[in-house]
Motif scaffolding. Structure first.
Motif, PDB file in Angstrom:
ATOM      1  N   SER A  49       0.810  -1.216   0.000  1.00  0.00           N
ATOM      2  CA  SER A  49       0.000   0.000   0.000  1.00  0.00           C
ATOM      3  C   SER A  49       0.843   1.266   0.000  1.00  0.00           C
ATOM      4  N   SER A  50       2.094   1.160   0.413  1.00  0.00           N
ATOM      5  CA  SER A  50       2.968   2.337   0.415  1.00  0.00           C
ATOM      6  C   SER A  50       4.408   1.901   0.162  1.00  0.00           C
ATOM      7  N   LEU A  51       5.196   2.839  -0.351  1.00  0.00           N
ATOM      8  CA  LEU A  51       6.603   2.584  -0.648  1.00  0.00           C
ATOM      9  C   LEU A  51       7.445   3.558   0.166  1.00  0.00           C
ATOM     10  N   PRO A  52       8.244   3.061   1.128  1.00  0.00           N
ATOM     11  CA  PRO A  52       9.078   3.957   1.929  1.00  0.00           C
ATOM     12  C   PRO A  52      10.028   4.766   1.049  1.00  0.00           C
ATOM     13  N   LYS A  53      10.271   6.010   1.441  1.00  0.00           N
ATOM     14  CA  LYS A  53      11.196   6.846   0.684  1.00  0.00           C
ATOM     15  C   LYS A  53      12.563   6.177   0.604  1.00  0.00           C
ATOM     16  N   GLY A  54      13.115   6.168  -0.579  1.00  0.00           N
ATOM     17  CA  GLY A  54      14.454   5.615  -0.766  1.00  0.00           C
ATOM     18  C   GLY A  54      14.537   4.108  -0.741  1.00  0.00           C
ATOM     19  N   ILE A  55      13.395   3.420  -0.786  1.00  0.00           N
ATOM     20  CA  ILE A  55      13.418   1.962  -0.681  1.00  0.00           C
ATOM     21  C   ILE A  55      14.218   1.321  -1.818  1.00  0.00           C
ATOM     22  N   PHE A  56      14.255   1.996  -2.979  1.00  0.00           N
ATOM     23  CA  PHE A  56      14.957   1.430  -4.135  1.00  0.00           C
ATOM     24  C   PHE A  56      16.359   2.009  -4.299  1.00  0.00           C
ATOM     25  N   SER A  57      16.815   2.783  -3.335  1.00  0.00           N
ATOM     26  CA  SER A  57      18.071   3.525  -3.500  1.00  0.00           C
ATOM     27  C   SER A  57      19.306   2.654  -3.753  1.00  0.00           C
ATOM     28  N   PRO A  58      19.386   1.414  -3.230  1.00  0.00           N
ATOM     29  CA  PRO A  58      20.576   0.613  -3.561  1.00  0.00           C
ATOM     30  C   PRO A  58      20.627   0.168  -5.023  1.00  0.00           C
ATOM     31  N   MET A  59      19.499   0.259  -5.729  1.00  0.00           N
ATOM     32  CA  MET A  59      19.375  -0.351  -7.056  1.00  0.00           C
ATOM     33  C   MET A  59      19.780   0.625  -8.157  1.00  0.00           C
ATOM     34  N   ILE A  60      21.042   0.913  -8.225  1.00  0.00           N
ATOM     35  CA  ILE A  60      21.521   1.908  -9.171  1.00  0.00           C
ATOM     36  C   ILE A  60      21.484   1.398 -10.610  1.00  0.00           C
ATOM     37  N   ASN A  61      21.270   0.094 -10.804  1.00  0.00           N
ATOM     38  CA  ASN A  61      21.197  -0.480 -12.146  1.00  0.00           C
ATOM     39  C   ASN A  61      19.795  -0.961 -12.509  1.00  0.00           C
ATOM     40  N   LEU A  62      18.803  -0.626 -11.696  1.00  0.00           N
ATOM     41  CA  LEU A  62      17.443  -1.113 -11.947  1.00  0.00           C
ATOM     42  C   LEU A  62      16.928  -0.584 -13.282  1.00  0.00           C
ATOM     43  N   PHE A  63      16.418  -1.506 -14.112  1.00  0.00           N
ATOM     44  CA  PHE A  63      15.944  -1.173 -15.457  1.00  0.00           C
ATOM     45  C   PHE A  63      14.427  -1.342 -15.577  1.00  0.00           C
ATOM     46  N   ILE A  64      13.900  -2.443 -15.035  1.00  0.00           N
ATOM     47  CA  ILE A  64      12.462  -2.719 -15.080  1.00  0.00           C
ATOM     48  C   ILE A  64      11.943  -2.926 -13.660  1.00  0.00           C
ATOM     49  N   LEU A  65      10.861  -2.206 -13.310  1.00  0.00           N
ATOM     50  CA  LEU A  65      10.213  -2.366 -12.009  1.00  0.00           C
ATOM     51  C   LEU A  65       8.732  -2.647 -12.240  1.00  0.00           C
ATOM     52  N   GLN A  66       8.290  -3.822 -11.812  1.00  0.00           N
ATOM     53  CA  GLN A  66       6.897  -4.238 -11.951  1.00  0.00           C
ATOM     54  C   GLN A  66       6.197  -4.111 -10.606  1.00  0.00           C
ATOM     55  N   LEU A  67       5.225  -3.201 -10.527  1.00  0.00           N
ATOM     56  CA  LEU A  67       4.437  -3.004  -9.303  1.00  0.00           C
ATOM     57  C   LEU A  67       2.935  -3.106  -9.596  1.00  0.00           C
ATOM     58  N   ASN A  68       2.580  -3.730 -10.718  1.00  0.00           N
ATOM     59  CA  ASN A  68       1.167  -3.865 -11.079  1.00  0.00           C
ATOM     60  C   ASN A  68       0.374  -4.590  -9.996  1.00  0.00           C
ATOM     61  N   ASP A  69      -0.905  -4.248  -9.895  1.00  0.00           N
ATOM     62  CA  ASP A  69      -1.861  -4.990  -9.066  1.00  0.00           C
ATOM     63  C   ASP A  69      -1.435  -5.095  -7.603  1.00  0.00           C
ATOM     64  N   ASN A  70      -1.154  -3.930  -7.030  1.00  0.00           N
ATOM     65  CA  ASN A  70      -0.955  -3.796  -5.595  1.00  0.00           C
ATOM     66  C   ASN A  70      -2.013  -2.833  -5.056  1.00  0.00           C
ATOM     67  N   LYS A  71      -1.749  -2.195  -3.924  1.00  0.00           N
ATOM     68  CA  LYS A  71      -2.711  -1.283  -3.315  1.00  0.00           C
ATOM     69  C   LYS A  71      -2.085   0.080  -3.025  1.00  0.00           C
ATOM     70  N   ILE A  72      -1.122   0.460  -3.845  1.00  0.00           N
ATOM     71  CA  ILE A  72      -0.395   1.714  -3.640  1.00  0.00           C
ATOM     72  C   ILE A  72      -1.321   2.901  -3.884  1.00  0.00           C
ATOM     73  N   ARG A  73      -1.387   3.810  -2.916  1.00  0.00           N
ATOM     74  CA  ARG A  73      -2.324   4.929  -2.975  1.00  0.00           C
ATOM     75  C   ARG A  73      -1.677   6.247  -3.401  1.00  0.00           C
ATOM     76  N   GLU A  74      -0.358   6.354  -3.173  1.00  0.00           N
ATOM     77  CA  GLU A  74       0.302   7.643  -3.402  1.00  0.00           C
ATOM     78  C   GLU A  74       1.758   7.419  -3.765  1.00  0.00           C
ATOM     79  N   LEU A  75       2.293   8.286  -4.622  1.00  0.00           N
ATOM     80  CA  LEU A  75       3.729   8.323  -4.877  1.00  0.00           C
ATOM     81  C   LEU A  75       4.284   9.585  -4.254  1.00  0.00           C
ATOM     82  N   GLN A  76       5.289   9.420  -3.387  1.00  0.00           N
ATOM     83  CA  GLN A  76       5.877  10.559  -2.690  1.00  0.00           C
ATOM     84  C   GLN A  76       7.194  10.967  -3.334  1.00  0.00           C
ATOM     85  N   HIS A  77       7.550  12.213  -3.103  1.00  0.00           N
ATOM     86  CA  HIS A  77       8.858  12.684  -3.543  1.00  0.00           C
ATOM     87  C   HIS A  77       9.936  11.859  -2.828  1.00  0.00           C
TER      88      HIS A  77
END
Length: 363
Positions: free
Chosen positions: A140-168
């Motif tokens: 339902s939420s993504l903590p700020k900086g949760i993906f920060s170690p992934m400096i090479n991330l190319f594809i991120l699949q988050l379909n069909d979850n319950k995420i309500r907001e994207l934060q800065h």
């Protein structure tokens, strides 16, 4: 006698426990291993804990087991892993440093679980991760900086979850992200700047969410989006300059099934490469003058109450010159109702009206 029994019990544990759990250097019980333990397949064998595998293992498949949660350091001995498959494992939580030590991991599959909590630092050490699949969970939420170690991330699949907001700051560090899939969430808000860290996105899928206004401030720094999908969001209008920051690259735009009523006149300003535009199943009566038809190859328009007046003259011209003649029925004026736009006689005098209007302007 008691001492002898205890000694035998210890010996039995030393002999058989590694076989049951799997010791480094041998194939875990009930799993299938290939290529000198490089591929370890433990799919659907009733596992409730992560087995131990060799540091030589490159691919570990644990699909369709019952793991419940991923603990801190659960894979720390598997330093050679490149691909980790954890789909359908009833995972509810990912602990901090759950993937500690996996500095070579490129593929991580966590689809179709029950994940509702991702602890801060969960993805620490995943600096080589390129493909991350988290679709089909309960996030339902993504903590700020949760993906920060992934400096090479190319594809991120988050379909069909319950995420309500994207934060800065959500995507801080993931500067190379190119494909972001967030369809089928509960997004009603995208804060200004929430996509600033991933300005190189090429594909952005946001269909089947709850956006009621076009998130222009969240998307203002995107530069090279080639495909944008907003279908099935309850958006009634598209503002001026909506796509301008990436308009030179935008080729595919999906705005169908939204209840869309209007475009501001400058909505398509700066869009110069559009090849595919989907507008079917909306409430549109006309199209803005800023829409350039010259590059279009695929256009869907059906199930809209089109007003067949001179405002649609450019569309009619494109239909006359194109092999592709989409289904689009006039709803007004009354004498054109039910006719296909391509067959309507409403556009015959548009040139004369334009000439008269220009003369009137000069006088």
């Amino acid at each position: 006698m008691l001492g002898l029994s205890f000694s035998l019990a210890v010996i039995c544990l030393q002999v058989f426990l590694p076989t049951l759990l799997g010791a480094p250097g041998q194939c875990p019980s009930q799993c299938h291993c290939h290529g000198d333990l490089q591929h370890v397949i433990c799919e659907n064998i009733g596992l409730k804990k992560i087995p131990r595998v060799s540091e030589a293992t490159r691919l570990l498949n644990l699909q369709h087991n019952t793991l419940g949660m991923l603990p801190t350091g659960g894979f720390s001995e598997m330093k050679g892993l490149i691909s980790l498959h954890l789909q359908h494992c009833q995972i509810r939580e990912i602990a901090s440093q759950a993937f500690k030590g996996l500095k070579k991991l490129i593929y991580l599959y966590l689809s179709d679980n029950e994940i509702s909590a991702i602890k801060p630092g969960a993805f620490e050490d995943l600096s080589e991760l390129t493909y991350l699949y988290l679709d089909g969970n309960r996030i339902s939420s993504l903590p700020k900086g949760i993906f920060s170690p992934m400096i090479n991330l190319f594809i991120l699949q988050l379909n069909d979850n319950k995420i309500r907001e994207l934060q800065h700051g959500t995507f801080t560090g993931a500067k190379d992200l190119r494909w972001l899939h967030m369809s089928g969430n509960e997004l009603s808000s995208m804060q200004p700047g929430s996509l600033d860290e991933v300005e190189n996105l090429a594909i952005l899928h946001l269909e089947r969410n709850k956006l009621t206004t076009y998130p222009i401030m969240a998307m203002s720094k995107l530069r090279v989006v080639e495909e944008l999908t907003l279908s099935k969001n309850p958006l009634s209008s598209i503002p001026d300059y909506a796509f301008r920051s990436f308009g030179r690259y935008l080729e595919k735009l999906h705005l169908d099934n939204m209840g869309l009523e209007r475009f501001s006149s400058g909505a398509f300003e700066g869009v110069t490469a559009l090849k595919s535009l989907h507008l079917d199943n909306n409430k549109l009566k006309t199209l803005p003058s800023s829409l350039d038809f010259s590059t279009l190859r695929n256009l869907t328009l059906s199930n809209n109450p089109w007003s067949c007046t001179c405002q649609l003259e450019n569309l009619r011209k494109w239909m006359d010159s194109s092999r592709h003649r989409p289904d689009a029925v006039c709803a007004s004026p009354a004498n054109q109702r039910g006719k296909q736009i391509r067959d309507s006689s409403a556009f015959g005098r548009c040139k004369q009206k334009t000439k008269r209007a220009k003369k009137g302007t000069r006088h």
